[in-house]
Design a protein around this motif. Structure first.
Motif, PDB file in Angstrom:
ATOM      1  N   CYS A 183       0.804  -1.223   0.000  1.00 27.16           N
ATOM      2  CA  CYS A 183       0.000   0.000   0.000  1.00 27.16           C
ATOM      3  C   CYS A 183       0.836   1.270   0.000  1.00 27.16           C
ATOM      4  CB  CYS A 183      -0.913  -0.010   1.203  1.00 27.16           C
ATOM      5  SG  CYS A 183      -1.812   1.515   1.448  1.00 27.16           S
ATOM      6  N   GLU A 184       1.777   1.357   0.888  1.00 26.34           N
ATOM      7  CA  GLU A 184       2.494   2.624   1.049  1.00 26.34           C
ATOM      8  C   GLU A 184       3.687   2.767   0.107  1.00 26.34           C
ATOM      9  OE1 GLU A 184       1.380   5.343   2.992  1.00 26.34           O
ATOM     10  OE2 GLU A 184      -0.295   3.985   2.715  1.00 26.34           O
ATOM     11  N   GLY A 185       4.058   1.679  -0.556  1.00 26.64           N
ATOM     12  CA  GLY A 185       5.176   1.742  -1.485  1.00 26.64           C
ATOM     13  C   GLY A 185       6.504   1.993  -0.802  1.00 26.64           C
TER      14      GLY A 185
ATOM     15  N   GLY B 237      -4.189  -1.441   5.819  1.00 29.60           N
ATOM     16  CA  GLY B 237      -5.410  -2.045   5.255  1.00 29.60           C
ATOM     17  C   GLY B 237      -6.145  -1.101   4.328  1.00 29.60           C
ATOM     18  N   GLN B 238      -5.511   0.017   3.998  1.00 28.76           N
ATOM     19  CA  GLN B 238      -6.231   1.074   3.272  1.00 28.76           C
ATOM     20  C   GLN B 238      -6.801   0.655   1.920  1.00 28.76           C
ATOM     21  OE1 GLN B 238      -4.007   4.690   2.450  1.00 28.76           O
ATOM     22  NE2 GLN B 238      -5.244   4.930   0.617  1.00 28.76           N
ATOM     23  N   LEU B 239      -5.986  -0.003   1.092  1.00 30.14           N
ATOM     24  CA  LEU B 239      -6.455  -0.282  -0.271  1.00 30.14           C
ATOM     25  C   LEU B 239      -7.706  -1.156  -0.242  1.00 30.14           C
ATOM     26  CD1 LEU B 239      -3.112  -0.771  -2.241  1.00 30.14           C
ATOM     27  CD2 LEU B 239      -4.320   1.332  -1.613  1.00 30.14           C
TER      28      LEU B 239
ATOM     29  N   PHE C 246       2.388  -4.230   9.801  1.00 31.58           N
ATOM     30  CA  PHE C 246       3.773  -4.681   9.966  1.00 31.58           C
ATOM     31  C   PHE C 246       4.704  -3.897   9.065  1.00 31.58           C
ATOM     32  CE2 PHE C 246       0.606  -7.922  10.521  1.00 31.58           C
ATOM     33  CZ  PHE C 246       0.932  -8.493  11.748  1.00 31.58           C
ATOM     34  N   ARG C 247       5.796  -3.423   9.622  1.00 28.88           N
ATOM     35  CA  ARG C 247       6.769  -2.710   8.787  1.00 28.88           C
ATOM     36  C   ARG C 247       8.171  -3.170   9.133  1.00 28.88           C
ATOM     37  NH1 ARG C 247       3.872   3.087   7.528  1.00 28.88           N
ATOM     38  NH2 ARG C 247       1.834   2.101   7.202  1.00 28.88           N
ATOM     39  N   ALA C 248       8.891  -3.559   8.094  1.00 25.11           N
ATOM     40  CA  ALA C 248      10.212  -4.130   8.299  1.00 25.11           C
ATOM     41  C   ALA C 248      11.319  -3.089   8.204  1.00 25.11           C
ATOM     42  CB  ALA C 248      10.448  -5.256   7.289  1.00 25.11           C
TER      43      ALA C 248
ATOM     44  N   HIS D 251       8.787   4.040  16.684  1.00 25.61           N
ATOM     45  CA  HIS D 251       8.533   3.023  15.661  1.00 25.61           C
ATOM     46  C   HIS D 251       8.486   1.615  16.238  1.00 25.61           C
ATOM     47  CE1 HIS D 251       9.883   6.311  13.019  1.00 25.61           C
ATOM     48  NE2 HIS D 251       9.147   5.725  12.097  1.00 25.61           N
ATOM     49  N   LEU D 252       7.548   0.837  15.764  1.00 29.04           N
ATOM     50  CA  LEU D 252       7.485  -0.588  16.074  1.00 29.04           C
ATOM     51  C   LEU D 252       7.449  -1.346  14.747  1.00 29.04           C
ATOM     52  CD1 LEU D 252       4.705  -0.522  18.818  1.00 29.04           C
ATOM     53  CD2 LEU D 252       7.087  -1.227  19.184  1.00 29.04           C
ATOM     54  N   SER D 253       7.862  -2.602  14.767  1.00 31.83           N
ATOM     55  CA  SER D 253       7.768  -3.416  13.556  1.00 31.83           C
ATOM     56  C   SER D 253       6.365  -3.986  13.407  1.00 31.83           C
ATOM     57  CB  SER D 253       8.781  -4.559  13.599  1.00 31.83           C
ATOM     58  OG  SER D 253      10.019  -4.081  14.038  1.00 31.83           O
TER      59      SER D 253
ATOM     60  N   ILE E 278      -5.610   2.242  13.006  1.00 31.24           N
ATOM     61  CA  ILE E 278      -7.038   2.464  12.777  1.00 31.24           C
ATOM     62  C   ILE E 278      -7.138   3.238  11.478  1.00 31.24           C
ATOM     63  CG2 ILE E 278      -9.092   3.667  13.613  1.00 31.24           C
ATOM     64  CD1 ILE E 278      -6.814   3.231  16.295  1.00 31.24           C
ATOM     65  N   GLU E 279      -7.857   2.713  10.506  1.00 27.82           N
ATOM     66  CA  GLU E 279      -7.954   3.378   9.206  1.00 27.82           C
ATOM     67  C   GLU E 279      -9.409   3.550   8.771  1.00 27.82           C
ATOM     68  OE1 GLU E 279      -4.402   2.615   6.432  1.00 27.82           O
ATOM     69  OE2 GLU E 279      -4.746   0.664   7.351  1.00 27.82           O
ATOM     70  N   PRO E 280      -9.975   4.721   9.054  1.00 26.52           N
ATOM     71  CA  PRO E 280     -11.304   5.015   8.516  1.00 26.52           C
ATOM     72  C   PRO E 280     -11.198   5.393   7.047  1.00 26.52           C
ATOM     73  CG  PRO E 280     -10.566   6.819   9.906  1.00 26.52           C
ATOM     74  CD  PRO E 280      -9.475   5.799   9.923  1.00 26.52           C
TER      75      PRO E 280
ATOM     76  N   GLY F 254       5.149  13.875  17.231  1.00 23.39           N
ATOM     77  CA  GLY F 254       5.355  14.082  15.793  1.00 23.39           C
ATOM     78  C   GLY F 254       4.121  13.576  15.070  1.00 23.39           C
ATOM     79  N   GLU F 255       4.320  12.852  13.969  1.00 27.15           N
ATOM     80  CA  GLU F 255       3.167  12.402  13.169  1.00 27.15           C
ATOM     81  C   GLU F 255       2.353  11.343  13.908  1.00 27.15           C
ATOM     82  OE1 GLU F 255       4.134  10.733   9.286  1.00 27.15           O
ATOM     83  OE2 GLU F 255       2.208   9.693   9.313  1.00 27.15           O
ATOM     84  N   ILE F 256       1.090  11.655  14.143  1.00 24.46           N
ATOM     85  CA  ILE F 256       0.216  10.676  14.816  1.00 24.46           C
ATOM     86  C   ILE F 256      -0.789  10.104  13.817  1.00 24.46           C
ATOM     87  CG2 ILE F 256      -1.498  12.365  15.663  1.00 24.46           C
ATOM     88  CD1 ILE F 256      -1.396  10.753  18.363  1.00 24.46           C
ATOM     89  N   ILE F 257      -1.128  10.917  12.798  1.00 28.09           N
ATOM     90  CA  ILE F 257      -2.053  10.483  11.745  1.00 28.09           C
ATOM     91  C   ILE F 257      -1.463  10.838  10.390  1.00 28.09           C
ATOM     92  CG2 ILE F 257      -4.183  11.235  10.562  1.00 28.09           C
ATOM     93  CD1 ILE F 257      -5.659  11.113  13.149  1.00 28.09           C
TER      94      ILE F 257
HETATM   95  O1  4AD Z   1       1.492   7.530   7.446  1.00 28.74           O
HETATM   96  P1  4AD Z   1       1.241   6.068   7.286  1.00 28.74           P
HETATM   97  O2  4AD Z   1       2.323   5.253   6.683  1.00 28.74           O
HETATM   98  O3  4AD Z   1      -0.100   5.980   6.448  1.00 28.74           O
HETATM   99  C1  4AD Z   1      -0.701   4.865   5.943  1.00 28.74           C
HETATM  100  O4  4AD Z   1      -0.342   3.732   6.157  1.00 28.74           O
HETATM  101  C2  4AD Z   1      -1.972   5.150   5.207  1.00 28.74           C
HETATM  102  N1  4AD Z   1      -2.310   3.954   4.433  1.00 28.74           N
HETATM  103  C3  4AD Z   1      -3.041   5.541   6.184  1.00 28.74           C
HETATM  104  C4  4AD Z   1      -4.352   5.852   5.496  1.00 28.74           C
HETATM  105  O5  4AD Z   1      -4.460   6.880   4.861  1.00 28.74           O
HETATM  106  N2  4AD Z   1      -5.315   4.976   5.626  1.00 28.74           N
HETATM  107  O6  4AD Z   1       0.871   5.451   8.693  1.00 28.74           O
HETATM  108  C5  4AD Z   1      -0.227   5.939   9.439  1.00 28.74           C
HETATM  109  C6  4AD Z   1       0.150   6.139  10.879  1.00 28.74           C
HETATM  110  C7  4AD Z   1       1.277   7.148  11.112  1.00 28.74           C
HETATM  111  O7  4AD Z   1       0.789   8.459  11.112  1.00 28.74           O
HETATM  112  C8  4AD Z   1       1.786   6.720  12.471  1.00 28.74           C
HETATM  113  O8  4AD Z   1       0.963   7.208  13.515  1.00 28.74           O
HETATM  114  C9  4AD Z   1       1.625   5.220  12.422  1.00 28.74           C
HETATM  115  O9  4AD Z   1       0.657   4.928  11.433  1.00 28.74           O
HETATM  116  N3  4AD Z   1       2.871   4.515  12.104  1.00 28.74           N
HETATM  117  C10 4AD Z   1       3.601   3.825  12.987  1.00 28.74           C
HETATM  118  N4  4AD Z   1       3.430   3.588  14.301  1.00 28.74           N
HETATM  119  C11 4AD Z   1       4.339   2.822  14.928  1.00 28.74           C
HETATM  120  N5  4AD Z   1       5.414   2.280  14.321  1.00 28.74           N
HETATM  121  C12 4AD Z   1       5.623   2.461  12.996  1.00 28.74           C
HETATM  122  N6  4AD Z   1       6.680   1.886  12.391  1.00 28.74           N
HETATM  123  C13 4AD Z   1       4.702   3.276  12.270  1.00 28.74           C
HETATM  124  N7  4AD Z   1       4.598   3.672  10.978  1.00 28.74           N
HETATM  125  C14 4AD Z   1       3.474   4.423  10.897  1.00 28.74           C
END
Ligand code: 4AD
Ligand code: MG
Length: 465
Positions: A171-173, A213-215, A234-236, A244-246, A251-253, A389-392
């Motif tokens: 999804c995020e590329g 889960g966005q797409l 999950f992010r590697a 950051h966590l892996s 929550i994705e509305p 920092g970035e929460i959403i």
């Molecule tokens: O900004 P991100 O990458 O956005 C998306 O994944 C979109 N698909 C969301 C969407 O539009 N439906 O990630 C969204 C949020 C970030 O703002 C951050 O709060 C959190 O997920 N996040 C992490 N939290 C903990 N550990 C990580 N490695 C995170 N990466 C992103």
């Protein structure tokens, strides 16, 4: 022992008016035992509240021998009379009549002795740390926030939509995915080109754990109207930071017929609702964390709830950073992906408020975001918070098949036909965002490290328990 209905410690405190003078039955773990030759006091905790129930053992009724195994960490069952307390700090206590010991905890071996363990040490014994006051508080708040998330969306008529954890799309590329395979890594099937033959893998193709889960959520929204997901992602990426966590929960509305402004309104209302919910329902736990870790916790939470978030285009944000005269570690220029220090400057020093930054350059954002008329920026929105920092992260989505397809081709994305069908058939303007659940818990608890707000954190080189 006589059969009496067991009460949790929380229930005992709540109903104490009706219970004083009556016989009660309580069970839990011993936090501490102290006293003298005549009387011993046990602080009992059962996880139902941060507050301990004091059990009083009169040594004319109990022998030292009977109490020997009542040590920190042991589990006990007590019956006795609930009485008004003489000591300060609690309103009621139990005058014990009977004691049953469920499980001992040898003081020479039990790692959680009275107090003073560092959070770093507790991370090493993450399997036991939920038994501490700190983690009890954090985990109860985490629960309350999860409940608030569901309540908020349910009450607004959103549907909880389950998206897959195993997927073939990215999804995020970002390219930081965990691969899912049943192939024997020591004996991989290879084609004539020397590459791995994924036809032989479990799913007949390469698969990975989802980063979002966005797409799939967009497919839900273009059928049900408004949906939300709430699940693990999950992010590697090899990010060893306190944010950051892996494996984290997101929550994705996703909402059909929402423009970017509607999306921002929803994000702001949603975050404020969750924080308010915790302030109302977790007062004892927040008070404990405030006293021990973060003296400004409640005032910071109230401040966020009571003030409007600033809404600011990225280009304006860059100008403020450039004109600030501040020496940043990473350079600032139009087009740069903001670093945490830049975001925090805007939020903590310049505006002193949460900021929703919008209209980022398309190059630093994901392919699905709606292109603005300038052809350079996209309708993105990141909500930036003090200390976090970035929460959403979110956006309005590109609903034009032609424009989206052009972007997909430019970036060389494949296997997106199913996603493109949302634009091929009955495409509508729509928007959505993702809230990192642990970042919200981090903010509400005032903890410093994201590894301390999830029971069993996953991060590079750590996958214990
Ligand atoms: O900004 P991100 O990458 O956005 C998306 O994944 C979109 N698909 C969301 C969407 O539009 N439906 O990630 C969204 C949020 C970030 O703002 C951050 O709060 C959190 O997920 N996040 C992490 N939290 C903990 N550990 C990580 N490695 C995170 N990466 C992103
Ligand atoms: Mg983001």
């Amino acid at each position: 022992m006589e059969k009496i209905k067991r009460l949790t410690v929380a229930e005992t405190f709540k109903q104490h008016d009706a219970l004083v003078g009556k016989k009660v039955d309580v069970k839990g773990w011993v936090r501490t035992r102290r006293g003298n030759k005549n009387v011993q006091f046990v602080a009992l905790n059962d996880g139902s509240t941060i507050n301990n129930l004091q059990i009083v053992f009169d040594l004319s009724r109990f022998s030292e021998d009977q109490l020997r195994a009542v040590t920190t960490g042991s589990s006990i069952h007590v019956q006795g009379t609930l009485v008004e307390s003489q000591g300060k700090g609690q309103n009621v206590e139990v005058q014990a009549d009977e004691l049953e010991i469920y499980g001992t905890a040898d003081p020479a071996e039990y790692p959680l002795q009275k107090k003073g363990h560092s959070l770093e040490f507790l991370r090493e014994i993450a399997h036991l740390r939920p038994r501490t006051n700190t983690f009890g508080a954090v985990l109860r708040i985490r629960h309350a926030l999860a409940y608030a998330v569901h309540k908020f969306f349910n009450d607004k008529g959103f549907y909880y939509f389950h998206t897959p954890l195993i997927t073939a799309s990215d999804c995020e590329g970002a390219g930081a995915m965990f691969q899912v395979t049943t192939l024997d890594l020591n004996d991989l099937p290879k084609g004539e080109d020397g590459k791995i033959n994924y036809n032989e893998d479990f799913f007949g193709r390469q698969a990975n754990l989802t980063v979002s889960g966005q797409l799939e959520g967009e497919l839900g929204a273009t059928a049900l109207g408004c949906i939300y997901t709430f699940g693990p992602t999950f992010r590697a990426e090899n990010s060893n930071t306190p944010r950051h966590l892996s494996e984290f929960w997101m929550i994705e509305p996703e909402m059909a017929f929402y423009e970017i402004e509607d999306n921002m309104d929803l994000a702001e209302e949603f975050i404020k609702y969750c924080i308010n919910y915790a302030l109302e329902h977790c007062a004892d736990d927040i008070a404990f964390l405030e006293e021990h870790f973060d003296k400004e916790l409640t005032s910071r939470l109230r401040f966020v709830v009571e003030n409007e978030f600033v809404r600011l285009p990225y280009t304006e944000g860059i100008r403020i950073l450039e004109e600030s005269g501040k020496k940043f570690e990473f350079p600032v220029y139009w087009g740069v992906d903001l670093a945490s220090e830049h975001e925090r400057f805007l939020v903590e020093e310049h505006f002193k408020k949460p900021v929703i930054l919008t209209d980022y350059p398309k190059e630093i954002k994901a392919f699905y975001m709606k292109l603005n008329e300038d052809g350079k920026t996209v309708r993105a929105m990141d909500v930036l918070f003090p200390k976090i920092g970035e929460i959403i992260g979110g956006s309005q989505r590109e609903e034009s098949f032609e424009k989206l397809n052009k972007r997909v081709e430019e970036l060389g994305l494949t296997g997106m036909d199913w996603y493109m069908d949302t634009r091929r058939f009955g495409s509508v303007p729509h928007s959505g965002f993702g809230l990192g659940f642990e970042r919200l818990v981090l903010f509400v608890t005032g903890m410093q490290n994201i590894r301390d707000v999830i029971p069993f954190p996953r991060y590079p080189k750590n996958c214990e328990f």
